[in-house]
Design a protein around this motif. Structure first.
Motif, PDB file in Angstrom:
ATOM      1  N   ALA A   5      47.393  37.159 110.472  1.00 40.43           N
ATOM      2  CA  ALA A   5      47.777  37.846 109.235  1.00 40.43           C
ATOM      3  C   ALA A   5      49.220  37.515 108.864  1.00 40.43           C
ATOM      4  O   ALA A   5      49.533  37.295 107.690  1.00 40.43           O
ATOM      5  N   LYS A   6      50.093  37.453 109.850  1.00 40.99           N
ATOM      6  CA  LYS A   6      51.488  37.089 109.592  1.00 40.99           C
ATOM      7  C   LYS A   6      51.581  35.662 109.070  1.00 40.99           C
ATOM      8  O   LYS A   6      52.356  35.380 108.154  1.00 40.99           O
ATOM      9  N   ALA A   7      50.786  34.777 109.633  1.00 39.39           N
ATOM     10  CA  ALA A   7      50.780  33.386 109.182  1.00 39.39           C
ATOM     11  C   ALA A   7      50.277  33.291 107.741  1.00 39.39           C
ATOM     12  O   ALA A   7      50.815  32.523 106.939  1.00 39.39           O
ATOM     13  N   THR A  40      46.639  34.498  97.353  1.00 44.93           N
ATOM     14  CA  THR A  40      47.090  35.889  97.449  1.00 44.93           C
ATOM     15  C   THR A  40      45.914  36.848  97.624  1.00 44.93           C
ATOM     16  O   THR A  40      45.956  37.747  98.465  1.00 44.93           O
ATOM     17  N   LEU A  41      44.864  36.645  96.861  1.00 41.04           N
ATOM     18  CA  LEU A  41      43.679  37.502  96.994  1.00 41.04           C
ATOM     19  C   LEU A  41      43.027  37.337  98.360  1.00 41.04           C
ATOM     20  O   LEU A  41      42.534  38.311  98.949  1.00 41.04           O
ATOM     21  N   SER A  42      43.031  36.121  98.887  1.00 40.48           N
ATOM     22  CA  SER A  42      42.489  35.887 100.231  1.00 40.48           C
ATOM     23  C   SER A  42      43.321  36.614 101.284  1.00 40.48           C
ATOM     24  O   SER A  42      42.776  37.196 102.223  1.00 40.48           O
ATOM     25  N   THR A  43      44.628  36.591 101.108  1.00 39.15           N
ATOM     26  CA  THR A  43      45.513  37.285 102.048  1.00 39.15           C
ATOM     27  C   THR A  43      45.269  38.793 102.000  1.00 39.15           C
ATOM     28  O   THR A  43      45.165  39.445 103.044  1.00 39.15           O
ATOM     29  N   ILE A  44      45.163  39.332 100.806  1.00 37.81           N
ATOM     30  CA  ILE A  44      44.909  40.771 100.662  1.00 37.81           C
ATOM     31  C   ILE A  44      43.563  41.132 101.281  1.00 37.81           C
ATOM     32  O   ILE A  44      43.433  42.138 101.979  1.00 37.81           O
ATOM     33  N   MET A  46      42.009  39.555 103.689  1.00 35.43           N
ATOM     34  CA  MET A  46      42.129  39.449 105.144  1.00 35.43           C
ATOM     35  C   MET A  46      42.827  40.671 105.727  1.00 35.43           C
ATOM     36  O   MET A  46      42.408  41.211 106.751  1.00 35.43           O
ATOM     37  N   LEU A  47      43.878  41.122 105.068  1.00 37.67           N
ATOM     38  CA  LEU A  47      44.582  42.312 105.531  1.00 37.67           C
ATOM     39  C   LEU A  47      43.707  43.546 105.436  1.00 37.67           C
ATOM     40  O   LEU A  47      43.742  44.426 106.304  1.00 37.67           O
ATOM     41  N   ALA A  48      42.904  43.645 104.389  1.00 38.57           N
ATOM     42  CA  ALA A  48      42.026  44.798 104.211  1.00 38.57           C
ATOM     43  C   ALA A  48      40.953  44.841 105.302  1.00 38.57           C
ATOM     44  O   ALA A  48      40.586  45.917 105.778  1.00 38.57           O
ATOM     45  N   VAL A  49      40.460  43.697 105.700  1.00 41.98           N
ATOM     46  CA  VAL A  49      39.416  43.637 106.721  1.00 41.98           C
ATOM     47  C   VAL A  49      39.993  43.863 108.114  1.00 41.98           C
ATOM     48  O   VAL A  49      39.380  44.543 108.940  1.00 41.98           O
ATOM     49  N   ARG A  50      41.158  43.309 108.384  1.00 34.52           N
ATOM     50  CA  ARG A  50      41.722  43.350 109.731  1.00 34.52           C
ATOM     51  C   ARG A  50      42.496  44.618 110.045  1.00 34.52           C
ATOM     52  O   ARG A  50      42.748  44.912 111.190  1.00 34.52           O
ATOM     53  N   THR A  51      42.945  45.360 109.033  1.00 33.70           N
ATOM     54  CA  THR A  51      43.765  46.529 109.270  1.00 33.70           C
ATOM     55  C   THR A  51      42.924  47.643 109.880  1.00 33.70           C
ATOM     56  O   THR A  51      41.933  48.067 109.279  1.00 33.70           O
ATOM     57  N   PRO A  52      43.335  48.139 111.061  1.00 37.98           N
ATOM     58  CA  PRO A  52      42.590  49.259 111.655  1.00 37.98           C
ATOM     59  C   PRO A  52      42.796  50.541 110.837  1.00 37.98           C
ATOM     60  O   PRO A  52      43.861  50.763 110.301  1.00 37.98           O
ATOM     61  N   ARG A  53      41.760  51.327 110.790  1.00 37.84           N
ATOM     62  CA  ARG A  53      41.852  52.579 110.002  1.00 37.84           C
ATOM     63  C   ARG A  53      41.946  53.777 110.884  1.00 37.84           C
ATOM     64  O   ARG A  53      41.536  53.894 111.943  1.00 37.84           O
TER      65      ARG A  53
END
Length: 53
Positions: A5-7, A40-44, A46-53
């Motif tokens: 995600a950082k990359a 940018t949309l791909s990054t968002i 990816m962050l939405a999928v990977r972020t723990p809730r």
């Protein structure tokens, strides 16, 4: 935040800087900005999928 995600964020910011520099130096390119929006949309996404809730 995971390393991939950082990359992805780093690539998105670098892409923004490159697109801005290209636009200033050579003029606007619609395809360049379209590619940056897709990145940018791909990054968002990816962050939405990977972020723990």
């Amino acid at each position: 935040m995971p390393t991939p995600a950082k990359a992805m964020i780093t690539c998105t910011v670098a892409g923004l800087i490159a697109a801005t520099a290209y636009t200033v130096a050579l003029g606007p390119s619609g395809w360049l900005w379209f590619a940056w929006v897709v990145l940018t949309l791909s990054t968002i996404g990816m962050l939405a999928v990977r972020t723990p809730r």
